[in-house]
Write a protein that holds these residues in place. Sequence first.
Motif, PDB file in Angstrom:
ATOM      1  N   LEU A  58       0.817  -1.208   0.000  1.00  0.00           N
ATOM      2  CA  LEU A  58       0.000   0.000   0.000  1.00  0.00           C
ATOM      3  C   LEU A  58       0.854   1.263   0.000  1.00  0.00           C
ATOM      4  CD1 LEU A  58      -2.586  -1.058   2.719  1.00  0.00           C
ATOM      5  CD2 LEU A  58      -2.955  -0.965   0.256  1.00  0.00           C
ATOM      6  N   ASP A  59       0.306   2.317  -0.581  1.00  0.00           N
ATOM      7  CA  ASP A  59       0.918   3.641  -0.505  1.00  0.00           C
ATOM      8  C   ASP A  59       0.446   4.257   0.807  1.00  0.00           C
ATOM      9  OD1 ASP A  59       1.836   6.214  -0.733  1.00  0.00           O
ATOM     10  OD2 ASP A  59       0.716   6.689  -2.554  1.00  0.00           O
ATOM     11  N   THR A  60       1.244   4.120   1.856  1.00  0.00           N
ATOM     12  CA  THR A  60       0.820   4.531   3.190  1.00  0.00           C
ATOM     13  C   THR A  60       0.678   6.042   3.346  1.00  0.00           C
ATOM     14  OG1 THR A  60       3.109   4.448   3.966  1.00  0.00           O
ATOM     15  CG2 THR A  60       1.756   2.476   4.311  1.00  0.00           C
ATOM     16  N   GLU A  61       1.253   6.807   2.449  1.00  0.00           N
ATOM     17  CA  GLU A  61       1.130   8.265   2.514  1.00  0.00           C
ATOM     18  C   GLU A  61      -0.244   8.737   2.043  1.00  0.00           C
ATOM     19  OE1 GLU A  61       3.540  10.349   3.758  1.00  0.00           O
ATOM     20  OE2 GLU A  61       4.512   8.462   4.318  1.00  0.00           O
ATOM     21  N   SER A  62      -0.947   7.920   1.282  1.00  0.00           N
ATOM     22  CA  SER A  62      -2.213   8.349   0.665  1.00  0.00           C
ATOM     23  C   SER A  62      -3.443   7.607   1.193  1.00  0.00           C
ATOM     24  CB  SER A  62      -2.120   8.160  -0.855  1.00  0.00           C
ATOM     25  OG  SER A  62      -1.044   8.882  -1.378  1.00  0.00           O
ATOM     26  N   LEU A  63      -3.301   6.907   2.288  1.00  0.00           N
ATOM     27  CA  LEU A  63      -4.436   6.174   2.847  1.00  0.00           C
ATOM     28  C   LEU A  63      -5.501   7.145   3.343  1.00  0.00           C
ATOM     29  CD1 LEU A  63      -2.551   3.591   5.077  1.00  0.00           C
ATOM     30  CD2 LEU A  63      -3.522   3.199   2.820  1.00  0.00           C
ATOM     31  N   GLU A  64      -6.755   6.801   3.105  1.00  0.00           N
ATOM     32  CA  GLU A  64      -7.861   7.619   3.607  1.00  0.00           C
ATOM     33  C   GLU A  64      -8.954   6.707   4.146  1.00  0.00           C
ATOM     34  OE1 GLU A  64      -9.412  10.684   1.036  1.00  0.00           O
ATOM     35  OE2 GLU A  64      -7.526  10.723  -0.067  1.00  0.00           O
ATOM     36  N   PHE A  65      -9.420   7.011   5.331  1.00  0.00           N
ATOM     37  CA  PHE A  65     -10.553   6.325   5.931  1.00  0.00           C
ATOM     38  C   PHE A  65     -11.596   7.381   6.266  1.00  0.00           C
ATOM     39  CE2 PHE A  65      -7.199   3.336   6.626  1.00  0.00           C
ATOM     40  CZ  PHE A  65      -7.801   2.097   6.612  1.00  0.00           C
ATOM     41  N   SER A  66     -12.852   7.068   6.014  1.00  0.00           N
ATOM     42  CA  SER A  66     -13.921   7.996   6.378  1.00  0.00           C
ATOM     43  C   SER A  66     -15.153   7.209   6.785  1.00  0.00           C
ATOM     44  CB  SER A  66     -14.252   8.939   5.226  1.00  0.00           C
ATOM     45  OG  SER A  66     -14.719   8.215   4.105  1.00  0.00           O
ATOM     46  N   ILE A  67     -16.028   7.882   7.489  1.00  0.00           N
ATOM     47  CA  ILE A  67     -17.285   7.279   7.913  1.00  0.00           C
ATOM     48  C   ILE A  67     -18.415   8.085   7.307  1.00  0.00           C
ATOM     49  CG2 ILE A  67     -18.800   6.800   9.864  1.00  0.00           C
ATOM     50  CD1 ILE A  67     -16.342   6.463  11.579  1.00  0.00           C
ATOM     51  N   LYS A  68     -19.344   7.386   6.682  1.00  0.00           N
ATOM     52  CA  LYS A  68     -20.536   8.017   6.108  1.00  0.00           C
ATOM     53  C   LYS A  68     -21.743   7.447   6.830  1.00  0.00           C
ATOM     54  CE  LYS A  68     -18.405   9.731   2.348  1.00  0.00           C
ATOM     55  NZ  LYS A  68     -18.308  10.988   1.827  1.00  0.00           N
ATOM     56  N   THR A  69     -22.629   8.316   7.247  1.00  0.00           N
ATOM     57  CA  THR A  69     -23.825   7.886   7.955  1.00  0.00           C
ATOM     58  C   THR A  69     -25.045   8.550   7.350  1.00  0.00           C
ATOM     59  OG1 THR A  69     -22.584   7.683  10.010  1.00  0.00           O
ATOM     60  CG2 THR A  69     -24.955   7.809  10.212  1.00  0.00           C
ATOM     61  N   ASP A  70     -26.078   7.766   7.143  1.00  0.00           N
ATOM     62  CA  ASP A  70     -27.375   8.336   6.794  1.00  0.00           C
ATOM     63  C   ASP A  70     -28.377   7.816   7.811  1.00  0.00           C
ATOM     64  OD1 ASP A  70     -28.193   5.782   6.016  1.00  0.00           O
ATOM     65  OD2 ASP A  70     -27.942   6.161   3.889  1.00  0.00           O
TER      66      ASP A  70
END
Length: 92
Positions: A58-70
């Motif tokens: 993995l490209d560890t510099e560009s990792l993104e995690f997000s949470i979406k809730t509806d």
Amino acid sequence: MITEIFERLFLNNSRGSRGDVKKRLKLVLAHDRSTLNASTLEKLRKEILLVVSKYVELDTESLEFSIKTDSRMTALIANLPIRRILPSEIIS
């Protein structure tokens, strides 16, 4: 303090833009609506990275995690840029 934890866990390093502020606010709101606490989210992130890293670099510099809730559900979204697929001999 909780905002800093979420920034480190889920947001990239860019700062100051309106979009980043909007992302942070959405993340905090989603967290408030979910039942996952910060330590559980951190464990989840680490386990996901551990499993995926067995198969790809993995490209560890560009990792993104997000949470979406509806109103019906909460989703964890992981953007994991892949540098290369690991050879099958390495995967065990």
